[in-house]
Design a protein around this motif. Structure first.
Motif, mmCIF file in Angstrom:
data_model
loop_
_atom_site.group_PDB
_atom_site.id
_atom_site.type_symbol
_atom_site.label_atom_id
_atom_site.label_comp_id
_atom_site.label_asym_id
_atom_site.label_seq_id
_atom_site.Cartn_x
_atom_site.Cartn_y
_atom_site.Cartn_z
ATOM 1 N N ARG A 123 -7.616 25.042 -53.494
ATOM 2 C CA ARG A 123 -6.923 24.026 -53.890
ATOM 3 C C ARG A 123 -8.456 23.130 -54.195
ATOM 4 N NH1 ARG A 123 -1.709 23.494 -51.461
ATOM 5 N NH2 ARG A 123 -1.282 25.803 -51.026
ATOM 6 N N ARG A 148 1.825 27.672 -53.497
ATOM 7 C CA ARG A 148 0.331 28.518 -53.683
ATOM 8 C C ARG A 148 -0.044 28.307 -55.401
ATOM 9 N NH1 ARG A 148 0.608 30.886 -49.065
ATOM 10 N NH2 ARG A 148 -1.329 30.363 -47.346
ATOM 11 N N ALA A 151 -0.073 25.589 -56.711
ATOM 12 C CA ALA A 151 -0.549 24.617 -56.328
ATOM 13 C C ALA A 151 -2.141 24.324 -57.585
ATOM 14 C CB ALA A 151 -1.183 24.494 -55.192
#
Length: 255
Positions: A123, A148, A151
């Motif tokens: 992240r 995910r 991101a």
């Protein structure tokens, strides 16, 4: 010592499976391997390399396996930086050797983690091209995976996602057989409806920009048809861009 699959967690089962097949896995990309399954693996590599042309990096490889697809994508795109992950240390060792020989100029950062933990740890970092090929069938959980992936994808960047699709009757039959006899298939691969998978991707913030289907995908045909299945896939698999049992989907994060 034989492991009892009923006592293993999903992660342990995957790790055991891929460590055990790592030594022979690369043969699936070898043209001398004349099975229908191997032909489909080689087509997946071709499509991934085609879709990667013109893409900018850095590259994120979520599950490298022995590295044949990763190498082909790096060569096709010319990307010079890559972050490469795989759950299996045996697979990753093969990939390290392959990339070291095949694309030594590429700067590679290596990871050995569960893909969900891996993506969570990334992240704040963004990648121009993300590979998620040959992974979804083993880990499932697409509704958790796609956000995910979004991101860690840079604005304007792309994800290449591969799946076996339940709209295909052969894939659907295999899925039903495996569900009916779970004791015979302790490591069950997960299939998805292509339409549902694309809707999940769009709900996660992606645009679907390209889809390439391929594969005759006769159920369990390498077992009952032997070499004939190779010739069937070799002759017909690429002629099914809208009907094949396998699909590579290009997802793009809007700029």
């Amino acid at each position: 010592m034989m492991l009892n699959p009923t006592r293993l967690s999903k992660r342990e089962l995957l790790l055991s499976f891929f460590d055990n097949v790592a030594a022979s896995y690369g043969s699936l990309y070898d043209p001398r391997t004349r099975t229908g399954t191997a032909e489909l693996f080689r087509i997946r590599l071709e499509v991934a390399a085609e879709f990667a042309r013109g893409k900018a990096g850095p590259l994120l490889e979520c599950a490298s396996g022995t590295g044949e697809v990763t190498e082909a994508v790096l060569r096709a795109s010319g990307i010079g930086q890559a972050v490469v992950n795989d759950l299996s240390p045996a697979m990753l060792a093969h990939c390290r050797r392959r990339l070291g020989r095949g694309v030594p100029a590429v700067e590679v950062e290596w990871h050995e983690r569960d893909v969900f933990e891996f993506l969570d740890a990334l992240r704040g970092r963004e990648f121009g091209l993300v590979l998620c090929l040959g992974l979804l069938a083993h880990v499932g959980r697409a509704a958790e995976l796609l956000p995910r992936l979004r991101a860690v994808t840079a604005p304007g960047g792309a994800v290449l996602l591969q799946a076996s699709v339940l709209e295909h009757p052969g894939v659907r039959l295999v899925d039903r057989v495996v569900r009916a006899w779970p004791g015979r298939f302790p490591h069950r691969v997960v299939q998805y409806r292509l339409g549902g998978l694309m809707r999940l991707a769009e709900c996660s913030g992606f645009a679907v920009t390209r889809v390439r289907r391929y594969g005759v995908c006769l159920p369990f045909a390498d077992r009952w048809a032997g070499r004939l299945n190779y010739y069937i896939e070799r002759s017909l698999a690429r002629r099914l861009p809208r009907l094949g049992g396998e699909a590579v989907i290009e997802l793009r994060r809007p700029a």
